[in-house]
Design an enzyme around this catalytic site. Structure first.
Site, PDB file in Angstrom:
ATOM      1  N   ALA A   1       0.815  -1.221   0.000  1.00  0.00           N
ATOM      2  CA  ALA A   1       0.000   0.000   0.000  1.00  0.00           C
ATOM      3  C   ALA A   1       0.842   1.261   0.000  1.00  0.00           C
ATOM      4  O   ALA A   1       0.472   2.271  -0.611  1.00  0.00           O
ATOM      5  CB  ALA A   1      -0.936  -0.007   1.209  1.00  0.00           C
TER       6      ALA A   1
ATOM      7  N   TYR B   1      -5.161   5.785  -1.427  1.00  0.00           N
ATOM      8  CA  TYR B   1      -5.622   6.865  -0.548  1.00  0.00           C
ATOM      9  C   TYR B   1      -4.867   8.157  -0.900  1.00  0.00           C
ATOM     10  O   TYR B   1      -3.785   8.098  -1.497  1.00  0.00           O
ATOM     11  CB  TYR B   1      -5.378   6.450   0.907  1.00  0.00           C
ATOM     12  CG  TYR B   1      -6.025   7.340   1.939  1.00  0.00           C
ATOM     13  CD1 TYR B   1      -7.409   7.390   2.063  1.00  0.00           C
ATOM     14  CD2 TYR B   1      -5.248   8.142   2.788  1.00  0.00           C
ATOM     15  CE1 TYR B   1      -8.006   8.211   3.000  1.00  0.00           C
ATOM     16  CE2 TYR B   1      -5.841   8.960   3.732  1.00  0.00           C
ATOM     17  CZ  TYR B   1      -7.214   9.003   3.834  1.00  0.00           C
ATOM     18  OH  TYR B   1      -7.808   9.817   4.754  1.00  0.00           O
TER      19      TYR B   1
ATOM     20  N   ASN C   1      -2.858  10.117   0.443  1.00  0.00           N
ATOM     21  CA  ASN C   1      -1.464  10.321   0.842  1.00  0.00           C
ATOM     22  C   ASN C   1      -0.495   9.373   0.136  1.00  0.00           C
ATOM     23  O   ASN C   1       0.700   9.394   0.407  1.00  0.00           O
ATOM     24  CB  ASN C   1      -1.308  10.191   2.362  1.00  0.00           C
ATOM     25  CG  ASN C   1      -1.707   8.820   2.901  1.00  0.00           C
ATOM     26  OD1 ASN C   1      -2.016   7.901   2.143  1.00  0.00           O
ATOM     27  ND2 ASN C   1      -1.697   8.688   4.211  1.00  0.00           N
ATOM     28  N   LYS C   2      -0.996   8.544  -0.783  1.00  0.00           N
ATOM     29  CA  LYS C   2      -0.132   7.628  -1.519  1.00  0.00           C
ATOM     30  C   LYS C   2       0.468   8.318  -2.748  1.00  0.00           C
ATOM     31  O   LYS C   2      -0.038   9.335  -3.220  1.00  0.00           O
ATOM     32  CB  LYS C   2      -0.917   6.382  -1.938  1.00  0.00           C
ATOM     33  CG  LYS C   2      -1.559   5.632  -0.766  1.00  0.00           C
ATOM     34  CD  LYS C   2      -0.533   5.196   0.268  1.00  0.00           C
ATOM     35  CE  LYS C   2      -1.105   4.211   1.278  1.00  0.00           C
ATOM     36  NZ  LYS C   2      -2.130   4.769   2.147  1.00  0.00           N
ATOM     37  N   HIS C   3       1.542   7.727  -3.283  1.00  0.00           N
ATOM     38  CA  HIS C   3       2.188   8.322  -4.461  1.00  0.00           C
ATOM     39  C   HIS C   3       1.250   8.364  -5.661  1.00  0.00           C
ATOM     40  O   HIS C   3       1.367   9.242  -6.516  1.00  0.00           O
ATOM     41  CB  HIS C   3       3.441   7.523  -4.837  1.00  0.00           C
ATOM     42  CG  HIS C   3       4.563   7.707  -3.863  1.00  0.00           C
ATOM     43  ND1 HIS C   3       5.761   7.042  -3.981  1.00  0.00           N
ATOM     44  CD2 HIS C   3       4.679   8.473  -2.758  1.00  0.00           C
ATOM     45  CE1 HIS C   3       6.563   7.405  -2.994  1.00  0.00           C
ATOM     46  NE2 HIS C   3       5.922   8.265  -2.238  1.00  0.00           N
TER      47      HIS C   3
END
Length: 369
Positions: free
Chosen positions: A154, A178, A180-182
Site C-alpha cells: 500500500a 488513498y 497520501n499515496k504516491h
C-alpha cells in the site's frame, strides 16, 4: 498550518475526469478501469490487476481469494495498520504477530519461522513507510513450508527490492490509492497477481460473485468492492507521473535528512539498506529514550507551531477491539510498542515546498531539549 499531506493533481487528472463526465461513463463499467488495471499491473510486472474501492478491500478480497478461514493462521507484523489483521479476523482466521526491526521498522524476518505452526496458511508482509521488507528470506520460508504470501504494498508505489518492483512478490499483492499515496484515486485499491485463477476469483469476489449466465443466482457470497471509472481516471493520470513523484519524494527525504543532521534525541529513517533505497513515502521520526516526552507531546508541540503531524501505527496486540476478542493475551512486542509511543511523521506530501520543510525543521529543533 502546514498539512501532513497534500497531493499533486496538476497533470491529466482534470482532462480524464472531464472525459468520464462527457461520455457518461462514471460507474465501474467505464473504460478507464480496465486501462488503469492493465497499466498498473504492467508497471509492477504482474499479469493481472484487479481494481477495488480501497486498500482495505484489496486485503479482504485477497484473504478471501486464498480461502483462508476458521482454524487458519496468518503471520504478519505487529506494527501495521489494522486493515491487515482485520481482514484475517473477519475471515475467522487468527493473526500471528512478529515484532519489528528497530532500524527499518519493518517486520523482523528473522522471527518469522518461530511463529510457523501446522495451522499457518500464509505470511502477510507489509512494506512500512518507504523501505521494503527483506523479501528473499520470506519467500524461502514460504516455499519451505508451503505457505502463501500476501504482500501489502500500500505504501510502496515505485519502491523496488533488489531492483524488482514491490508488489511483484506475493501470490497476491495489494495497493492503496488513498490521497497520501504516491498514486491516488481519492479512495481506491488494487490487487495484482500472476495467477490466472486467483485473478478470476478476485474479480468475482469484488463484484458480488455475479455469474455470467445467471447473474442474480449466487453460489458464493462476494463483496461490492468495485472501483468507479472516475477513480480509475484519476489514478491513470497519477500513474503517468509516478517516476516523477518518486524522484520528488526522494529529494524531500534527502533534504529533511540534511536539515535534521546533528539533531539530538531523534532517530531518522534509514536512507538505504543493502537491498533498497528509501522512497520516503512519509518522513518518520522516532524520539530517543533520553527525550522526556513521547510522540503525543511532540505532535502537540508541533501543532502549536502550525505543523501537521500523524502518529505511527498502534500495535495489533494492543488494539482494544482485538483484546476484547481474546486475541494476543499476554503477548508483547517491544520494538513495535516503542515505535508506536515514540514515533510520528512530519509533513511529507508531494506538494510540500522547500520553505515549508525549513519551517518544519526549525519547529522540531525548537521542541527538542
Amino acid at each position: 498550518m502546514i498539512p501532513v499531506n497534500e497531493p499533486l493533481l496538476d497533470g491529466n487528472e482534470k482532462k480524464y475526469l472531464d472525459e468520464c463526465i462527457d461520455t457518461g461513463w462514471i460507474s465501474s463499467e467505464g473504460p478507464f478501469v480496465r486501462e488503469f488495471e492493465a497499466r498498473f499491473a504492467a508497471r509492477v510486472g504482474r499479469r493481472h490487476g484487479i481494481a477495488v474501492c480501497n486498500g482495505t478491500a484489496a486485503l479482504e478480497a485477497a484473504v478471501a481469494a486464498l480461502r483462508i478461514g476458521p482454524g487458519d493462521e496468518v503471520i504478519m507484523p505487529a506494527f501495521t495498520i489494522i486493515s491487515c489483521a482485520g481482514a484475517v479476523v473477519r475471515a475467522g482466521a487468527v493473526p500471528v504477530l512478529v515484532d519489528s526491526d528497530p532500524a527499518t521498522w519493518n517486520m523482523d524476518v528473522c522471527r518469522i519461522e518461530e511463529r510457523i505452526t501446522p495451522r499457518t496458511r500464509a505470511i502477510m508482509v507489509v512494506h512500512i513507510y518507504g523501505l521494503p521488507v527483506d523479501m528473499d528470506p520470506v519467500l524461502k520460508l514460504a516455499e519451505k513450508h508451503g505457505l502463501k504470501v500476501i504482500e501489502d504494498a500500500a505504501e510502496a508505489h515505485g519502491l523496488t527490492y533488489h531492483d524488482r518492483h514491490c508488489g511483484s512478490f506475493g501470490d497476491l499483492s495489494t495497493f492503496s490509492f488513498y490521497p497520501n499515496k504516491h498514486v491516488t484515486t481519492g479512495e481506491g485499491g488494487m490487487i495484482v497477481t500472476d495467477d490466472d485463477m486467483l485473478a478470476e476469483r478476485c474479480r468475482s469476489l469484488r463484484n458480488l460473485c455475479f455469474q455470467n449466465k445467471k447473474r442474480f443466482v449466487h453460489e458464493e457470497l462476494g463483496f461490492n468492492f468495485r472501483m468507479t471509472n472516475l477513480q480509475a481516471a484519476l489514478g491513470l493520470a497519477q500513474l503517468e507521473r509516478l517516476d516523477q513523484f518518486v524522484e520528488v519524494k526522494r529529494r524531500m527525504g534527502q533534504r529533511y535528512t540534511e536539515l535534521f543532521a546533528g539533531t539530538k534525541g531523534v532517530q531518522l529513517p534509514m536512507q538505504s539498506t543493502e537491498y533498497a533505497d528509501n522512497i520516503y513515502w512519509v518522513y518518520g521520526l522516532v524520539l530517543g529514550d533520553d527525550v522526556a516526552f513521547d510522540a503525543d507531546e511532540a505532535m502537540q508541540r508541533l501543532g502549536e507551531r502550525k505543523i501537521g503531524t500523524r502518529p505511527f501505527f498502534w500495535p495489533m496486540h494492543e488494539q482494544p477491539v482485538f483484546r476484547r476478542m481474546g486475541l494476543f493475551a499476554g503477548e508483547s512486542y517491544p520494538v513495535a510498542e516503542r515505535l508506536a509511543r515514540r514515533g510520528f511523521y512530519v509533513p511529507s506530501g508531494l506538494a510540500l515546498t522547500d520553505a515549508q520543510m525549513d519551517e518544519v525543521a526549525a519547529a522540531l529543533v525548537e521542541i527538542l531539549p
